[in-house]
Scaffold this motif. Structure first.
Motif, PDB file in Angstrom:
ATOM      1  N   GLU A 194       0.814  -1.213   0.000  1.00  0.00           N
ATOM      2  CA  GLU A 194       0.000   0.000   0.000  1.00  0.00           C
ATOM      3  C   GLU A 194       0.853   1.271   0.000  1.00  0.00           C
ATOM      4  O   GLU A 194       0.422   2.308  -0.506  1.00  0.00           O
ATOM      5  CB  GLU A 194      -0.923  -0.003   1.213  1.00  0.00           C
ATOM      6  CG  GLU A 194      -1.933   1.128   1.219  1.00  0.00           C
ATOM      7  CD  GLU A 194      -2.860   1.072   2.419  1.00  0.00           C
ATOM      8  OE1 GLU A 194      -3.825   1.846   2.445  1.00  0.00           O
ATOM      9  OE2 GLU A 194      -2.618   0.252   3.338  1.00  0.00           O
ATOM     10  N   PHE A 195       2.071   1.178   0.539  1.00  0.00           N
ATOM     11  CA  PHE A 195       2.931   2.369   0.593  1.00  0.00           C
ATOM     12  C   PHE A 195       3.068   3.031  -0.767  1.00  0.00           C
ATOM     13  O   PHE A 195       3.017   4.246  -0.893  1.00  0.00           O
ATOM     14  CB  PHE A 195       4.317   1.996   1.122  1.00  0.00           C
ATOM     15  CG  PHE A 195       4.373   1.771   2.615  1.00  0.00           C
ATOM     16  CD1 PHE A 195       3.336   2.159   3.442  1.00  0.00           C
ATOM     17  CD2 PHE A 195       5.477   1.167   3.180  1.00  0.00           C
ATOM     18  CE1 PHE A 195       3.384   1.948   4.809  1.00  0.00           C
ATOM     19  CE2 PHE A 195       5.550   0.949   4.553  1.00  0.00           C
ATOM     20  CZ  PHE A 195       4.508   1.343   5.366  1.00  0.00           C
ATOM     21  N   PHE A 196       3.275   2.217  -1.811  1.00  0.00           N
ATOM     22  CA  PHE A 196       3.468   2.775  -3.153  1.00  0.00           C
ATOM     23  C   PHE A 196       2.453   2.230  -4.160  1.00  0.00           C
ATOM     24  O   PHE A 196       2.670   2.320  -5.371  1.00  0.00           O
ATOM     25  CB  PHE A 196       4.885   2.486  -3.650  1.00  0.00           C
ATOM     26  CG  PHE A 196       5.954   3.193  -2.884  1.00  0.00           C
ATOM     27  CD1 PHE A 196       6.198   4.545  -3.091  1.00  0.00           C
ATOM     28  CD2 PHE A 196       6.711   2.530  -1.932  1.00  0.00           C
ATOM     29  CE1 PHE A 196       7.172   5.217  -2.376  1.00  0.00           C
ATOM     30  CE2 PHE A 196       7.697   3.185  -1.216  1.00  0.00           C
ATOM     31  CZ  PHE A 196       7.926   4.533  -1.438  1.00  0.00           C
ATOM     32  N   CYS A 197       1.349   1.656  -3.663  1.00  0.00           N
ATOM     33  CA  CYS A 197       0.326   1.065  -4.546  1.00  0.00           C
ATOM     34  C   CYS A 197       0.979   0.105  -5.540  1.00  0.00           C
ATOM     35  O   CYS A 197       0.711   0.137  -6.754  1.00  0.00           O
ATOM     36  CB  CYS A 197      -0.443   2.156  -5.292  1.00  0.00           C
ATOM     37  SG  CYS A 197      -1.434   3.199  -4.227  1.00  0.00           S
ATOM     38  N   GLU A 198       1.850  -0.760  -5.036  1.00  0.00           N
ATOM     39  CA  GLU A 198       2.542  -1.720  -5.891  1.00  0.00           C
ATOM     40  C   GLU A 198       2.176  -3.134  -5.474  1.00  0.00           C
ATOM     41  O   GLU A 198       1.694  -3.367  -4.362  1.00  0.00           O
ATOM     42  CB  GLU A 198       4.061  -1.536  -5.801  1.00  0.00           C
ATOM     43  CG  GLU A 198       4.627  -1.798  -4.405  1.00  0.00           C
ATOM     44  CD  GLU A 198       6.134  -1.593  -4.309  1.00  0.00           C
ATOM     45  OE1 GLU A 198       6.802  -1.564  -5.358  1.00  0.00           O
ATOM     46  OE2 GLU A 198       6.633  -1.460  -3.190  1.00  0.00           O
ATOM     47  N   VAL A 199       2.401  -4.081  -6.365  1.00  0.00           N
ATOM     48  CA  VAL A 199       2.205  -5.488  -6.055  1.00  0.00           C
ATOM     49  C   VAL A 199       3.585  -6.123  -5.971  1.00  0.00           C
ATOM     50  O   VAL A 199       4.342  -6.107  -6.935  1.00  0.00           O
ATOM     51  CB  VAL A 199       1.354  -6.196  -7.123  1.00  0.00           C
ATOM     52  CG1 VAL A 199       1.225  -7.673  -6.810  1.00  0.00           C
ATOM     53  CG2 VAL A 199      -0.025  -5.549  -7.205  1.00  0.00           C
ATOM     54  N   ILE A 200       3.920  -6.666  -4.799  1.00  0.00           N
ATOM     55  CA  ILE A 200       5.219  -7.304  -4.594  1.00  0.00           C
ATOM     56  C   ILE A 200       4.990  -8.807  -4.598  1.00  0.00           C
ATOM     57  O   ILE A 200       4.279  -9.333  -3.757  1.00  0.00           O
ATOM     58  CB  ILE A 200       5.839  -6.858  -3.253  1.00  0.00           C
ATOM     59  CG1 ILE A 200       5.945  -5.334  -3.202  1.00  0.00           C
ATOM     60  CG2 ILE A 200       7.208  -7.496  -3.054  1.00  0.00           C
ATOM     61  CD1 ILE A 200       6.341  -4.802  -1.839  1.00  0.00           C
ATOM     62  N   GLU A 201       5.596  -9.488  -5.552  1.00  0.00           N
ATOM     63  CA  GLU A 201       5.251 -10.894  -5.740  1.00  0.00           C
ATOM     64  C   GLU A 201       6.457 -11.736  -6.100  1.00  0.00           C
ATOM     65  O   GLU A 201       7.443 -11.241  -6.650  1.00  0.00           O
ATOM     66  CB  GLU A 201       4.213 -11.025  -6.855  1.00  0.00           C
ATOM     67  CG  GLU A 201       4.736 -10.484  -8.167  1.00  0.00           C
ATOM     68  CD  GLU A 201       3.612 -10.110  -9.111  1.00  0.00           C
ATOM     69  OE1 GLU A 201       3.871 -10.104 -10.310  1.00  0.00           O
ATOM     70  OE2 GLU A 201       2.507  -9.827  -8.646  1.00  0.00           O
TER      71      GLU A 201
END
Length: 335
Positions: A194-201
């Motif tokens: 949520e910090f950077f609206c990214e998906v970490i996968e």
């Protein structure tokens, strides 16, 4: 400990946390009166339950409350021997006495208080650094420091926290004159993303599909991500004006959007998506806390494939989405 994530590119979260290290090293050096280094960062995805169960040691965990725009907790974790070393350094004990305390496992009241003061100072460092680096306001404060191990973990942390996927940044900690240790920072994966609206996968992570969620309520965005992220890759935006751009740049299997949003409401956005040649085939589910017959009719006429009333359960949400995502029985590798 599990292997670090094998990512194609490092995440903005990881880059941002690593960028705080110079400040952390400088200030921790002043606190301990020793040269202090953080090196060899590695990010892994795990649960706290798995992390602690696989360990052969006890830890001291400092809980930081995440406040303002972001909500939740993050955890600073040290093995007990590192906590003893750091606490003893703040007590200004001689190096030989510190090594003896470490070998005996002496983590007494004075050392505990000193280590708590150290983690409070580190919390302030992260707070100051992240405020200037994150896109939305953040405030961190120390809640507590607690000894944690396999035997007491279920009394320290709730089952939900223990089994939630976390991103654990593990770093080699070097304090001049002492053995290397580990400096570990753990953040719930959903909050970290949520910090950077990214998906970490992970590269081999498999999903049923990709869902774009459009809602001006950050609380509702958090709820949807928490309900769906184990099965679907979730992309979110709280600005409906960004939705078309996201659809044009990313493969999306379904859009879930709120009906009442400032500026562009869900009905108007739905119509725009359906008029666009690139996005018109993407199924849309409109949701609302006011599921009137008029709203349902407007949504269907605008091109929505379904309507969902808020609040919804995970089972109901998954049923609706599974019904409309193409090839919903096939797991799709991350791209």
């Amino acid at each position: 400990m599990e292997n670090p994530l094998n990512k194609k590119t490092s995440s903005r979260l990881e880059e941002t946390l690593i960028s705080t290290f110079p400040r952390i090293c400088t200030d921790c050096g002043k606190l301990t009166n020793k040269q202090f280094f953080l090196t060899n960062p590695a990010l892994q995805s795990t649960t706290l339950n798995s992390f602690i169960e696989k360990a052969n040691t006890s830890y001291v965990m400092a809980k930081f409350a995440i406040e303002e725009f972001y909500k939740g907790e993050m955890y600073l974790i040290f093995a007990v021997k590192e906590a003893i070393t750091i606490g003893s350094l703040l007590l200004a004990l001689e190096d030989a006495i510190i090594r003896e305390n470490v070998s005996k496992g002496v983590y007494d009241g004075d050392c505990t208080d000193a280590f708590k003061e150290f983690t409070n100072q580190v919390c302030g460092m992260f707070d100051s650094e992240l405020r200037s680096k994150l896109p939305k306001p953040i405030h961190l404060k120390l809640i507590s420091t607690v000894l944690i191990n396999k035997e007491n973990v279920n009394t320290i942390l709730s089952e939900e926290v223990l089994n939630e996927e976390h991103l654990v940044l593990t770093v080699t900690m070097r304090i001049l004159g002492f053995d290397d240790g580990l400096f570990m920072l753990s953040i719930p994966k959903l909050i970290g993303e949520e910090f950077f609206c990214e998906v970490i996968e992970e590269n081999d992570k498999q999903f049923k599909g990709t869902i774009l969620v459009v809602d001006d309520s950050n609380t509702d965005l958090r709820i949807v991500r928490k309900l769906l992220s184990s099965e679907y890759k979730i992309v979110v935006t709280d600005n409906p004006n960004n939705a078309l751009s996201i659809l044009q740049k990313n493969h999306v299997d379904l859009v879930l959007m709120d009906i009442y949003m400032p500026g562009v409401d869900g009905i108007t956005l739905c119509e725009r998506i359906k008029r666009n040649a690139i996005s018109n085939a993407v199924p849309i589910i409109i949701c609302s806390s006011s599921p009137t017959q008029e709203n349902v009719i407007k949504a269907i006429r605008a091109g929505a494939i379904d309507f969902l009333a808020k609040p919804f359960t995970r089972q109901r949400l998954i049923q609706k989405i599974d019904k409309h995502v193409k090839n919903n029985n096939v797991l799709l590798p991350c791209q």
